[in-house]
Write an enzyme that holds these catalytic residues in place. Structure first.
Site, PDB file in Angstrom:
ATOM      1  N   ARG A   1      -6.942  12.738  -4.907  1.00  0.00           N
ATOM      2  CA  ARG A   1      -8.085  13.654  -4.716  1.00  0.00           C
ATOM      3  C   ARG A   1      -8.596  13.671  -3.282  1.00  0.00           C
ATOM      4  O   ARG A   1      -9.390  14.547  -2.919  1.00  0.00           O
ATOM      5  CB  ARG A   1      -9.216  13.286  -5.675  1.00  0.00           C
ATOM      6  CG  ARG A   1      -8.822  13.426  -7.138  1.00  0.00           C
ATOM      7  CD  ARG A   1      -8.287  14.806  -7.460  1.00  0.00           C
ATOM      8  NE  ARG A   1      -7.934  14.927  -8.869  1.00  0.00           N
ATOM      9  CZ  ARG A   1      -7.566  16.069  -9.438  1.00  0.00           C
ATOM     10  NH1 ARG A   1      -7.467  17.173  -8.732  1.00  0.00           N
ATOM     11  NH2 ARG A   1      -7.246  16.102 -10.714  1.00  0.00           N
TER      12      ARG A   1
ATOM     13  N   ASN B   1     -10.464   0.563 -12.708  1.00  0.00           N
ATOM     14  CA  ASN B   1      -9.986  -0.618 -11.987  1.00  0.00           C
ATOM     15  C   ASN B   1      -9.505  -0.193 -10.591  1.00  0.00           C
ATOM     16  O   ASN B   1      -9.345   0.991 -10.305  1.00  0.00           O
ATOM     17  CB  ASN B   1      -8.915  -1.364 -12.793  1.00  0.00           C
ATOM     18  CG  ASN B   1      -7.639  -0.572 -12.968  1.00  0.00           C
ATOM     19  OD1 ASN B   1      -7.059  -0.098 -11.986  1.00  0.00           O
ATOM     20  ND2 ASN B   1      -7.178  -0.422 -14.208  1.00  0.00           N
TER      21      ASN B   1
ATOM     22  N   SER C   1      -0.192  -3.819 -10.013  1.00  0.00           N
ATOM     23  CA  SER C   1      -0.797  -4.149 -11.310  1.00  0.00           C
ATOM     24  C   SER C   1      -1.849  -5.260 -11.160  1.00  0.00           C
ATOM     25  O   SER C   1      -2.805  -5.322 -11.927  1.00  0.00           O
ATOM     26  CB  SER C   1       0.278  -4.566 -12.318  1.00  0.00           C
ATOM     27  OG  SER C   1       0.961  -5.707 -11.845  1.00  0.00           O
TER      28      SER C   1
END
Ligand code: FAD
Length: 205
Positions: free
Chosen positions: A162, A151, A49
């Protein structure tokens, strides 16, 4: 496909270290070279985070609508994409997959289909059909321009999902390009993500 870094949080690894050290009020341990060890510790412990305090913005051009459709599924990114409602598509290019380019027969089928679509688009516009309706005949291969902001935590997520072996080749190429750029600007945030010899992103820790 071209990937251009438009903007980046200034001195992003110092911002992340400042934020992370707020948790234990350990700012007094900050040194000119302390962010590398500190950020790698955060990443290794999955205290991710803290990485949300730094952002990057990319402009991606020459990417197919097939690939941008996959990209925009990532809900924590912000996007701005060239509109097919307001911008005429007649001059747009198309992406040709290698599997098709490598076969003369497949390439002939492909280019014939693309040309027919483009002709239908032109003909519909000439009939007075609005761009937003004429675009329905344009193929997934049509290139687009898209701006992506996210972010660093979310960029890691996009790069990992991906860039993975099972991801589609065009979106994987984009993920790898973004990883190269981010590794240059925030090497410690992305230290554990590498491009394997087989050409996909792997996490080393
Ligand atoms: C190889 C591959 C194949 C795929 N095939 C298909 C397919 O066949 N069909 C299809 O529809 N999609 C497919 N997808 C897309 C996939 O299902 C996801 O929509 C896409 O990858 C976005 O992933 P995400 O939700 O993890 O990420 P993001 O939307 O980027 O979100 C990041 C993270 O935030 C959290 N988050 C975000 N929103 C929520 C929420 N509402 N609730 C709880 N947590 C949330 C989750 O932890 C999530 O991982 C495929 C993706 C990949 C990589």
């Amino acid at each position: 496909m071209q990937v251009e870094l438009l903007a980046l949080t200034p001195d992003p690894e110092t911002v992340i270290e400042q934020a992370g050290r707020t948790c234990h009020m350990s700012h007094d341990r900050m040194r000119p070279d302390s962010s590398a060890k500190f950020i790698r510790m955060l990443v290794s412990k999955r205290h991710l985070s803290v990485l949300e305090h730094a952002y990057a913005t990319f402009r991606i051009t020459g990417i197919s609508r097939a690939a941008t459709h996959q990209l925009v599924r990532h809900r924590l990114c912000s996007f701005a994409q060239r509109s097919q409602r307001y911008v005429r598509e007649e001059a747009s290019d198309v992406v040709i997959p290698d599997s098709i380019r490598d076969s003369a027969e497949a390439l002939a089928i492909y280019t014939g289909s693309i040309e027919a679509s483009k002709q239908a688009y032109e003909d519909l516009l000439r009939c007075g059909i609005p761009k937003e309706d004429a675009r329905f005949v344009m193929p997934n291969a049509t290139t687009s321009d898209i701006v992506l902001s996210a972010n660093f935590r979310q960029l890691r997520h996009v790069i990992m999902t991906r860039g993975a072996r099972e991801a589609q080749w065009e979106v994987r190429a984009l993920a790898i390009e973004i990883l190269h750029i981010m590794t240059e600007h925030a090497p410690n945030v992305f230290f554990d993500l590498i491009v394997s010899p087989r050409g996909h992103v792997e996490q080393t820790h």
